[in-house]
Structure formats: structure tokens, C-alpha cells
Design a protein around this motif. Structure first.
Motif, PDB file in Angstrom:
ATOM      1  N   MET A 190      30.702  49.143  51.663  1.00  0.00           N
ATOM      2  CA  MET A 190      31.682  48.152  52.086  1.00  0.00           C
ATOM      3  C   MET A 190      33.038  48.787  52.288  1.00  0.00           C
ATOM      4  O   MET A 190      33.313  49.872  51.807  1.00  0.00           O
ATOM      5  CB  MET A 190      31.806  47.059  51.029  1.00  0.00           C
ATOM      6  CG  MET A 190      32.406  47.534  49.747  1.00  0.00           C
ATOM      7  SD  MET A 190      31.550  46.865  48.339  1.00  0.00           S
ATOM      8  CE  MET A 190      29.896  47.438  48.622  1.00  0.00           C
ATOM      9  N   THR A 191      33.906  48.077  53.001  1.00  0.00           N
ATOM     10  CA  THR A 191      35.265  48.548  53.192  1.00  0.00           C
ATOM     11  C   THR A 191      36.092  48.260  51.960  1.00  0.00           C
ATOM     12  O   THR A 191      35.730  47.459  51.107  1.00  0.00           O
ATOM     13  CB  THR A 191      35.924  47.823  54.382  1.00  0.00           C
ATOM     14  OG1 THR A 191      36.045  46.433  54.032  1.00  0.00           O
ATOM     15  CG2 THR A 191      35.127  47.959  55.644  1.00  0.00           C
ATOM     16  N   GLN A 192      37.228  48.943  51.851  1.00  0.00           N
ATOM     17  CA  GLN A 192      38.122  48.733  50.734  1.00  0.00           C
ATOM     18  C   GLN A 192      38.612  47.285  50.676  1.00  0.00           C
ATOM     19  O   GLN A 192      38.809  46.744  49.605  1.00  0.00           O
ATOM     20  CB  GLN A 192      39.329  49.666  50.868  1.00  0.00           C
ATOM     21  CG  GLN A 192      38.972  51.144  50.809  1.00  0.00           C
ATOM     22  CD  GLN A 192      38.670  51.594  49.385  1.00  0.00           C
ATOM     23  OE1 GLN A 192      38.840  50.842  48.447  1.00  0.00           O
ATOM     24  NE2 GLN A 192      38.234  52.823  49.234  1.00  0.00           N
ATOM     25  N   THR A 193      38.811  46.655  51.830  1.00  0.00           N
ATOM     26  CA  THR A 193      39.418  45.328  51.849  1.00  0.00           C
ATOM     27  C   THR A 193      38.589  44.324  51.062  1.00  0.00           C
ATOM     28  O   THR A 193      39.095  43.640  50.185  1.00  0.00           O
ATOM     29  CB  THR A 193      39.573  44.829  53.298  1.00  0.00           C
ATOM     30  OG1 THR A 193      40.349  45.781  54.023  1.00  0.00           O
ATOM     31  CG2 THR A 193      40.268  43.487  53.328  1.00  0.00           C
ATOM     32  N   ASP A 194      37.302  44.209  51.338  1.00  0.00           N
ATOM     33  CA  ASP A 194      36.493  43.232  50.632  1.00  0.00           C
ATOM     34  C   ASP A 194      36.173  43.677  49.221  1.00  0.00           C
ATOM     35  O   ASP A 194      35.934  42.867  48.351  1.00  0.00           O
ATOM     36  CB  ASP A 194      35.199  42.972  51.405  1.00  0.00           C
ATOM     37  CG  ASP A 194      35.411  41.948  52.506  1.00  0.00           C
ATOM     38  OD1 ASP A 194      36.488  41.346  52.535  1.00  0.00           O
ATOM     39  OD2 ASP A 194      34.507  41.763  53.319  1.00  0.00           O
ATOM     40  N   ARG A 195      36.155  44.960  48.983  1.00  0.00           N
ATOM     41  CA  ARG A 195      35.871  45.446  47.643  1.00  0.00           C
ATOM     42  C   ARG A 195      36.933  44.958  46.671  1.00  0.00           C
ATOM     43  O   ARG A 195      36.675  44.720  45.504  1.00  0.00           O
ATOM     44  CB  ARG A 195      35.824  46.981  47.647  1.00  0.00           C
ATOM     45  CG  ARG A 195      35.658  47.590  46.274  1.00  0.00           C
ATOM     46  CD  ARG A 195      35.560  49.107  46.357  1.00  0.00           C
ATOM     47  NE  ARG A 195      34.290  49.518  46.915  1.00  0.00           N
ATOM     48  CZ  ARG A 195      33.997  50.780  47.206  1.00  0.00           C
ATOM     49  NH1 ARG A 195      34.896  51.730  47.046  1.00  0.00           N
ATOM     50  NH2 ARG A 195      32.821  51.092  47.696  1.00  0.00           N
ATOM     51  N   HIS A 196      38.157  44.812  47.140  1.00  0.00           N
ATOM     52  CA  HIS A 196      39.269  44.533  46.245  1.00  0.00           C
ATOM     53  C   HIS A 196      39.800  43.112  46.358  1.00  0.00           C
ATOM     54  O   HIS A 196      40.933  42.851  45.994  1.00  0.00           O
ATOM     55  CB  HIS A 196      40.403  45.528  46.516  1.00  0.00           C
ATOM     56  CG  HIS A 196      40.011  46.941  46.265  1.00  0.00           C
ATOM     57  ND1 HIS A 196      40.764  48.010  46.691  1.00  0.00           N
ATOM     58  CD2 HIS A 196      38.946  47.484  45.627  1.00  0.00           C
ATOM     59  CE1 HIS A 196      40.189  49.148  46.331  1.00  0.00           C
ATOM     60  NE2 HIS A 196      39.083  48.838  45.697  1.00  0.00           N
ATOM     61  N   GLY A 197      39.016  42.180  46.877  1.00  0.00           N
ATOM     62  CA  GLY A 197      39.541  40.839  47.117  1.00  0.00           C
ATOM     63  C   GLY A 197      39.442  39.888  45.956  1.00  0.00           C
ATOM     64  O   GLY A 197      38.663  38.946  45.994  1.00  0.00           O
ATOM     65  N   THR A 198      40.206  40.116  44.927  1.00  0.00           N
ATOM     66  CA  THR A 198      40.226  39.266  43.739  1.00  0.00           C
ATOM     67  C   THR A 198      41.542  38.506  43.707  1.00  0.00           C
ATOM     68  O   THR A 198      42.511  38.928  44.317  1.00  0.00           O
ATOM     69  CB  THR A 198      40.082  40.151  42.487  1.00  0.00           C
ATOM     70  OG1 THR A 198      38.800  40.784  42.513  1.00  0.00           O
ATOM     71  CG2 THR A 198      40.208  39.361  41.204  1.00  0.00           C
ATOM     72  N   VAL A 199      41.608  37.366  42.984  1.00  0.00           N
ATOM     73  CA  VAL A 199      42.878  36.668  42.817  1.00  0.00           C
ATOM     74  C   VAL A 199      43.238  36.620  41.343  1.00  0.00           C
ATOM     75  O   VAL A 199      42.360  36.684  40.464  1.00  0.00           O
ATOM     76  CB  VAL A 199      42.839  35.236  43.393  1.00  0.00           C
ATOM     77  CG1 VAL A 199      42.376  35.260  44.843  1.00  0.00           C
ATOM     78  CG2 VAL A 199      41.959  34.302  42.561  1.00  0.00           C
ATOM     79  N   GLY A 200      44.539  36.509  41.072  1.00  0.00           N
ATOM     80  CA  GLY A 200      44.964  36.455  39.682  1.00  0.00           C
ATOM     81  C   GLY A 200      46.370  35.928  39.531  1.00  0.00           C
ATOM     82  O   GLY A 200      47.128  35.836  40.501  1.00  0.00           O
ATOM     83  N   CYS A 201      46.715  35.581  38.297  1.00  0.00           N
ATOM     84  CA  CYS A 201      48.038  35.033  38.006  1.00  0.00           C
ATOM     85  C   CYS A 201      48.422  35.368  36.575  1.00  0.00           C
ATOM     86  O   CYS A 201      47.574  35.353  35.663  1.00  0.00           O
ATOM     87  CB  CYS A 201      48.022  33.522  38.208  1.00  0.00           C
ATOM     88  SG  CYS A 201      49.576  32.698  37.832  1.00  0.00           S
ATOM     89  N   VAL A 202      49.690  35.681  36.364  1.00  0.00           N
ATOM     90  CA  VAL A 202      50.246  35.856  35.025  1.00  0.00           C
ATOM     91  C   VAL A 202      51.494  34.992  34.930  1.00  0.00           C
ATOM     92  O   VAL A 202      52.211  34.810  35.917  1.00  0.00           O
ATOM     93  CB  VAL A 202      50.592  37.333  34.721  1.00  0.00           C
ATOM     94  CG1 VAL A 202      49.324  38.159  34.615  1.00  0.00           C
ATOM     95  CG2 VAL A 202      51.500  37.928  35.795  1.00  0.00           C
ATOM     96  N   ALA A 203      51.759  34.432  33.745  1.00  0.00           N
ATOM     97  CA  ALA A 203      52.887  33.513  33.611  1.00  0.00           C
ATOM     98  C   ALA A 203      53.531  33.606  32.234  1.00  0.00           C
ATOM     99  O   ALA A 203      52.868  33.897  31.233  1.00  0.00           O
ATOM    100  CB  ALA A 203      52.431  32.080  33.870  1.00  0.00           C
ATOM    101  N   LEU A 204      54.829  33.340  32.217  1.00  0.00           N
ATOM    102  CA  LEU A 204      55.621  33.213  30.992  1.00  0.00           C
ATOM    103  C   LEU A 204      56.229  31.821  31.001  1.00  0.00           C
ATOM    104  O   LEU A 204      56.888  31.436  31.976  1.00  0.00           O
ATOM    105  CB  LEU A 204      56.733  34.262  30.957  1.00  0.00           C
ATOM    106  CG  LEU A 204      57.799  34.092  29.863  1.00  0.00           C
ATOM    107  CD1 LEU A 204      57.225  34.429  28.486  1.00  0.00           C
ATOM    108  CD2 LEU A 204      59.028  34.951  30.162  1.00  0.00           C
ATOM    109  N   ASP A 205      56.024  31.044  29.936  1.00  0.00           N
ATOM    110  CA  ASP A 205      56.566  29.683  29.920  1.00  0.00           C
ATOM    111  C   ASP A 205      57.836  29.580  29.076  1.00  0.00           C
ATOM    112  O   ASP A 205      58.292  30.563  28.476  1.00  0.00           O
ATOM    113  CB  ASP A 205      55.504  28.674  29.479  1.00  0.00           C
ATOM    114  CG  ASP A 205      54.998  28.893  28.053  1.00  0.00           C
ATOM    115  OD1 ASP A 205      55.769  29.377  27.194  1.00  0.00           O
ATOM    116  OD2 ASP A 205      53.820  28.566  27.786  1.00  0.00           O
ATOM    117  N   LYS A 206      58.408  28.390  29.025  1.00  0.00           N
ATOM    118  CA  LYS A 206      59.680  28.168  28.348  1.00  0.00           C
ATOM    119  C   LYS A 206      59.595  28.343  26.828  1.00  0.00           C
ATOM    120  O   LYS A 206      60.624  28.487  26.163  1.00  0.00           O
ATOM    121  CB  LYS A 206      60.215  26.765  28.677  1.00  0.00           C
ATOM    122  CG  LYS A 206      60.671  26.607  30.118  1.00  0.00           C
ATOM    123  CD  LYS A 206      61.256  25.230  30.362  1.00  0.00           C
ATOM    124  CE  LYS A 206      61.800  25.085  31.783  1.00  0.00           C
ATOM    125  NZ  LYS A 206      62.420  23.761  32.028  1.00  0.00           N
TER     126      LYS A 206
END
Length: 330
Positions: A190-206
């Protein structure tokens, strides 16, 4: 000369203490949030203006959701989960609706989430009928004695917890299906593009709590029930209120071997490195073993790091001071 040397030593000591104090006690942001939508060979020359706008619009929508939660006093966990919902529900990213296909033509999704306040965590792996795997991961964290559930068992648990279930056809997108057929026909990697297609989020709250979450459709044409770093706590996801929150995207095998997410936090805790220096050191570690990808991270003050060793990574950042940034290319 002796007195001069003593005086010089005192001056140097004061300067060192001052520098450490400045680095370890930066301005404390009220809240902050950082997202990614995958890293890989993402080049502007291959992107149409329409497609580029679609990515920026979706990143902006995700940032708005997270910002709204945090601005109104919501928890970092809520912000992470709801922000990732936006990315999971979009066919633009390899997570949820846009998940890639395995060698056998199925969708196998993974996700994990972690709460920096008490180091609690949850994950699901290899599921194909849970609309939003990040929510299933949170249910595992909060409503079970386990950290990771997989396959059929994870789906049974999700049903028990009242999560929205879908037929496997929900995850079908023509783009991902055609790409699998192309790979199968040419019998190539596979190409690099689809190999690395993950989503994520980091957060700091009040309240000063950190959280991190990651969701993925895995690797195109993967076989034998392969699972990458995304659902593995410490590899693809990590959060600790004392140091940082991290979400990774990349060639998962390398991220697992290095324990990337937790190692960043460990360098901050034991080597007293700043987030910026710790993430730079991790990129170098990935380079040394030819691992590719990236990550987003926040330290306990809300300072962001969005690093990669690829040509691009969909990413964005927002904070309580009104800063708002979105990027695609390196």
C-alpha cells in the motif's frame, strides 16, 4: 581569582535555576485541544483545491466541536470523544465511515481512549459494526473491568451498553473499495497515505485534566487479524495529568515497538524534557528504525506539539486564548 570563580559559579547557578523555572512553569492555558487526521505522503501537488477545502472544513468542524465542549466547562474526555465523532463520521479519514478494507474485503476498526486524571483507559479492536468505535472504547474504560475488548465480544459489549450499531455496509465507500481492488490486482504494498490514515484528539480541560483518544480503520489489505498501535495504550494513545496527552498516527508496528505515546510522557517525567524536546527526540527514534508517521500532543499547560517525519499530516489546534490553527502539509 578564587572569589571571581565563586561569583561566576553563583551567577551560572542562578541562570540555570531561572531557565529551569521558565521552562517548567510556562503560562497555564485554561483549556486546549489538538487533533490529527492521519499522516503520510500528503503532497500539495496531488491535492485539488476542492479536496483541500473539504479537509480544512472538516478539521475546522472538529475543532469547533471540541472548543465548544471545553469552553463550556466540559471534560477533556467529552471533548476527545465528540471531536473524534466528527472525524469518524467523515469518509475523508481512515476511521469510522471512511475505514479502509482488509485483504478479505471487510472493515476492521480499532480505537482507544485514556483519562489522564487516574490513568484509566479503554480500547476496542477488530470491530465492524460499531458506528463510533471511540465511544465503545470509552464504555470499556468506564463500564468494565477491562482495558481492551476485541471482535465479536467488543460488539456484544457495545450492544449491551446501548451504542449505535450499524450493518457492515455502512462503512463501504467506493474510494476505499477501489483502492483495495487496485492493490489486489497489482499485488503490491500500500501507499504511505492509506497506511497512515488514523484520527485522534488530545485535550486539556478547565479542571487541568488531560485526555487522549485515537480511532482507525487500520491498514489497507491487512491480513490475519492484524492490529496496529491505535488501540494499544502506551503505543498509539496515552494521557497523564503529570506530563502530557498523546495520540499517534503512522505505521503501527514501529509505534508498538517503541511504545511511542508513553515514551514521550516518560521522557518528560524522568528526563525533565519539555514536550517540544521530548517529541523531537521521539521523531529521531522513529527515524532510527525507519518508522514513519506522526503524533499530536498537549502538555499539562496546554502547549501543543504536532510532529511528523512524513510529507504531511492533517492536524489542528485550538485553545482558550483564541488561537486556532489548521495544517495539512509539512
Amino acid at each position: 581569582m578564587k572569589n571571581f570563580n565563586i561569583l561566576l559559579s553563583v551567577i551560572i547557578a542562578i541562570a540555570v535555576i531561572s531557565c529551569k523555572s521558565t521552562e517548567q512553569n510556562p503560562e497555564q492555558l485554561e483549556y486546549a485541544l489538538c487533533i490529527h487526521g492521519g499522516a503520510g505522503t500528503i503532497l500539495k501537488k496531488n491535492m485539488t483545491p476542492e479536496k483541500e477545502k473539504a479537509y480544512f472544513d472538516k478539521l475546522d468542524e472538529a475543532l469547533s466541536v471540541g472548543d465548544s465542549v471545553l469552553k463550556n466547562g466540559g471534560s477533556a474526555l467529552d471533548a476527545v470523544e465528540l471531536t473524534i465523532h466528527v472525524l469518524e463520521n467523515s469518509p475523508l479519514f481512515n476511521a469510522g465511515k471512511g475505514a479502509v478494507f482488509t485483504h478479505s474485503g471487510k472493515n476492521e476498526l480499532d480505537a482507544s481512549i485514556m483519562w489522564g486524571k487516574d490513568l484509566n483507559a479503554g480500547a476496542v479492536a477488530g470491530v465492524g459494526d460499531i458506528k463510533n468505535p471511540i465511544s465503545a472504547a470509552r464504555k470499556v474504560m468506564e463500564n468494565s473491568e477491562h482495558v481492551m475488548l476485541s471482535g465479536k465480544g467488543a460488539s456484544e459489549f457495545a450492544v449491551q451498553e446501548g451504542l449505535e450499531m450499524v450493518d457492515s455496509s455502512f462503512f463501504f465507500t467506493e474510494k476505499r473499495w477501489n483502492y483495495l481492488q487496485k492493490i489486489l490486482k497489482k499485488e503490491r504494498e500500500m501507499t504511505q497515505t492509506d497506511r497512515h490514515g488514523t484520527v485522534g484528539c488530545v485535550a486539556l480541560d478547565k479542571n487541568g485534566n488531560l485526555a487522549a483518544g485515537t480511532s482507525t480503520g487500520g491498514m489497507t489489505n491487512k491480513k490475519f487479524g492484524r492490529i496496529g498501535d491505535s488501540p494499544i495504550i502506551g503505543a498509539g494513545t496515552y494521557a497523564n495529568n503529570h506530563t502530557c496527552a498523546v495520540s499517534c498516527t503512522g505505521h503501527g508496528e514501529f509505534f508498538i515497538r517503541l511504545g511511542v505515546a508513553q515514551d514521550i510522557a516518560a521522557m518528560m517525567e524522568y528526563q525533565k524534557l519539555s514536550l517540544d524536546k521530548a517529541t523531537d527526540a521521539m521523531i529521531e527514534k522513529l527515524n532510527q528504525i525507519q518508522g514513519t508517521g506522526g503524533f499530536v500532543a498537549l502538555d499539562k499547560y496546554g502547549n501543543p506539539a504536532m510532529k511528523m517525519n512524513t510529507s504531511g499530516m492533517y492536524r489542528g489546534y485550538v485553545n482558550s486564548k483564541g488561537s486556532r490553527e489548521k495544517f495539512i502539509y509539512k
